[in-house]
Design a protein around this motif. Structure first.
Motif, PDB file in Angstrom:
ATOM      1  N   ILE A 160     -23.985 -74.817 -37.012  1.00 14.61           N
ATOM      2  CA  ILE A 160     -22.959 -75.791 -36.616  1.00 14.61           C
ATOM      3  C   ILE A 160     -22.753 -75.701 -35.111  1.00 14.61           C
ATOM      4  O   ILE A 160     -22.665 -74.612 -34.555  1.00 14.61           O
ATOM      5  CB  ILE A 160     -21.620 -75.490 -37.332  1.00 14.61           C
ATOM      6  N   VAL A 161     -22.667 -76.873 -34.473  1.00 14.29           N
ATOM      7  CA  VAL A 161     -22.291 -76.925 -33.059  1.00 14.29           C
ATOM      8  C   VAL A 161     -21.094 -77.865 -32.964  1.00 14.29           C
ATOM      9  O   VAL A 161     -21.210 -79.034 -33.304  1.00 14.29           O
ATOM     10  CB  VAL A 161     -23.442 -77.457 -32.192  1.00 14.29           C
ATOM     11  N   THR A 162     -19.955 -77.357 -32.534  1.00 14.71           N
ATOM     12  CA  THR A 162     -18.776 -78.228 -32.421  1.00 14.71           C
ATOM     13  C   THR A 162     -18.742 -78.855 -31.036  1.00 14.71           C
ATOM     14  O   THR A 162     -19.157 -78.224 -30.064  1.00 14.71           O
ATOM     15  CB  THR A 162     -17.470 -77.454 -32.645  1.00 14.71           C
ATOM     16  N   ARG A 163     -18.238 -80.080 -30.994  1.00 14.50           N
ATOM     17  CA  ARG A 163     -18.181 -80.790 -29.715  1.00 14.50           C
ATOM     18  C   ARG A 163     -16.761 -81.271 -29.459  1.00 14.50           C
ATOM     19  O   ARG A 163     -15.801 -80.638 -29.877  1.00 14.50           O
ATOM     20  CB  ARG A 163     -19.199 -81.920 -29.730  1.00 14.50           C
TER      21      ARG A 163
END
Lengths: 296, 275
Positions: B37-40
């Protein structure tokens, strides 16, 4: 080609009001032989163009734009992810045990947890001293009220939006508004005027702005250089010879306070967005100015 | 498909029941999510919108320098090392006499080239940490509260979070080399804009006898790389730390008696203040 004609060819090309300055600039810098960008420019012998300055008076947006449905869903999803993945918050370092600020933060945080993950999350802690906990919570609510937490926010549209009051500076808070004046010939245009002898362009622009819009405004002209230019179609004199060209240079200005009070020879004024301006001005003028105005 | 009440886009259903527990990292004892997961961005950014709706156009007009015709070709200066020699092929190879960074003309002004904020770096140096490194905890937590950045936070592999700064040199009677004396954090994107918004709205109006941010005078030499790097540095008094809303709840933690040296650095790309 003499250097003078080279300069006169060069100036309209650089001061073009097009947004795609990148392509023009790289063309100019990379080309080995200098080519004129506008092939229709013909220097006339003895007919110097008459220069005018015009002001694009801009009221900047007052409120942020409304996020689209997709943006709202995206932000809500990302916020929830962030909350799920975030490190546990070290309460003890930031809040004194048993203080009202700690209670307030806990209440707000539990509400946020419930909203993000459902009613099974964000349950208040079981306290031994229920009375003290209740007293703390009441004090926290009072503190929040004092700090203005439960105040009603102003609506995002102003009364001048419903009333369609085009003279109001509060209309369309999310957009850039520009001032248009209606002159004696019933043409809508930006405030403009001529240049006096010995005057620089930006000085003429400021003088023309206050002459046509009145001195009851706090306005700031952004730069000394113009941001665009407009060349109207060539008109013929009664004898049939072409009249000297009237070139208008646009300067951007921001209105910070006050309101426009147009001079006596102006019939009307309006603060309009870019899309509204299109229906007010004539086609050739619109083609000249549309790329200078903001879509936001 | 039946037409019913529109589902809310910002509310979510119950999270799924945990059938199998997630794999746990043995060192940190934190669970591994099943996907990478990569949160932005998690909220709209007011200052960024303001930049794109108002500031960018104005900055383009303010910094525009008109160029008549194409530029003359740049002076060809020989490089320090032979680029064909396999021993020096991939070395940093500036022209003889220096990198010419300040002496080259800036790139031509275009709509794509407008001045923009790239990064803000917050730096706190704490004198008491020279004697005991436990004093650094206050500045570290303060920066953590200000920035909200953690190492590789949200799956962003380039984020470093709050970093500890060690001294570089030994100065007799004061400091030794290699001891931790300060903390810094780099802010980019939304975090940067939010920080600047807080600084401008909450902190700067409340500083006593604030004279503004000092910039180099017009007579300063603009031919050095430092002058054209586009870095603006300034410091704030120790009282400023308590004015940030995130530090409001901990007045006792960040001591008001100690002088903190803050440096806020705004880096802009291709600053056009030279020439």
């Amino acid at each position: 080609m003499s250097s003078r004609t080279l300069l006169s060819l060069c100036r309209p090309a650089i001061h073009s009001s097009r947004r795609f300055m990148a392509t023009e600039a790289t063309q100019l810098s990379s080309s080995s032989t200098f080519e004129p960008v506008r092939s229709s420019v013909q220097p006339r012998k003895g007919k110097k163009p008459i220069l005018n300055t015009a002001i694009i008076l801009n009221r900047s947006p007052l409120i942020t734009r409304t996020p689209t449905t997709f943006e709202r869903a995206y932000y809500a999803y990302q916020a929830r992810l962030r909350r799920a993945l975030s490190n546990p918050f070290p309460y003890e370092f930031y809040f004194k045990q048993g203080s009202i600020l700690e209670t307030r933060f806990e209440m707000e945080e539990q509400k946020r947890e419930r909203r993000a993950f459902g009613p099974t999350f964000g349950k208040p802690k079981e306290d031994d001293d229920k009375e003290k906990a209740a007293a703390n919570r009441a004090a926290a609510l009072q503190l929040a009220e004092q700090e203005g937490e439960f105040e009603e926010m102003m609506p995002r549209s102003h009364s001048s939006d419903e009333a369609k009051d085009y003279k109001s500076l509060d209309r369309r808070g999310k957009r850039n508004l520009y001032l248009l004046l209606k002159d004696a010939n019933d043409f809508w245009r930006f405030p403009q005027g001529g240049i006096q002898k010995g005057e620089l362009l930006h000085q003429a622009a400021q003088r023309d702005m206050y002459d046509e819009c009145g001195k009851h405004m706090d306005a700031w002209i952004v730069s000394r250089n113009p941001i665009g230019h407009y060349r109207p179609p060539v008109t013929l004199s009664p004898e049939g010879t072409p009249l000297p060209e009237q070139v208008t240079f646009f300067f951007k200005a921001h209105i910070l306070q006050g309101q426009c009070r147009p001079s006596e020879n102006m019939k009307d004024f309006a603060w309009l967005t870019k899309q509204e301006i299109e229906s007010y001005v004539d086609k050739h003028y619109w083609d000249g100015i549309k790329d200078v105005l903001s879509d936001n | 498909m039946t037409v019913g009440r529109a589902a809310s886009v910002v509310r979510f259903g119950r999270p799924p029941a945990i059938r199998k527990p997630l794999r746990v990292d043995p060192r940190t004892r934190l669970p591994h999510p099943p996907v990478k997961i990569v949160t932005r961005d998690f909220a709209p950014c007011r200052l960024e919108d303001h930049y794109y709706s108002t500031l960018q156009d104005d900055l383009m007009y303010l910094t525009y320098k008109h160029e008549l015709g194409p530029r003359p070709p740049p002076r060809q200066i020989r490089l320090t090392y032979d680029p064909n020699n396999p021993y020096s092929k991939y070395r940093y190879n500036p022209p003889v006499g220096g990198s010419q960074l300040g002496r080259k003309p800036p790139p031509p002004c275009t709509a794509e080239n407008v001045i923009q904020l790239e990064m803000v770096q917050l730096h706190i140096m704490h004198k008491k940490a020279i004697t005991s490194r436990s004093h650094l905890l206050g500045p570290i937590m303060a920066l953590r509260a200000l920035s909200g950045e953690t190492e590789k936070g949200g799956g962003q592999h380039a984020l470093e979070g709050v970093q500890i700064i060690k001294s570089k040199k030994q100065v007799g009677g004061w400091i030794r080399k290699g001891i931790p004396v300060g903390a810094k954090v780099n802010l980019k994107g939304h975090a940067m804009y939010d920080f600047i918004g807080t600084l401008v709205d909450f902190v700067m109006p409340r500083i006593r006898e604030f004279q503004g941010i000092e910039l180099p005078p017009p007579s300063a030499n603009t031919e050095t790389p430092a002058a054209v790097s586009g870095v603006v540095s300034f410091g704030l008094p120790p009282s400023a730390m308590g004015f940030f809303p995130s530090n409001r709840s901990q007045p006792g933690r960040v001591s008001r008696n100690v002088w903190y040296a803050y440096t806020f650095r705004d880096q802009r790309n291709r600053c056009r203040c030279a020439g």
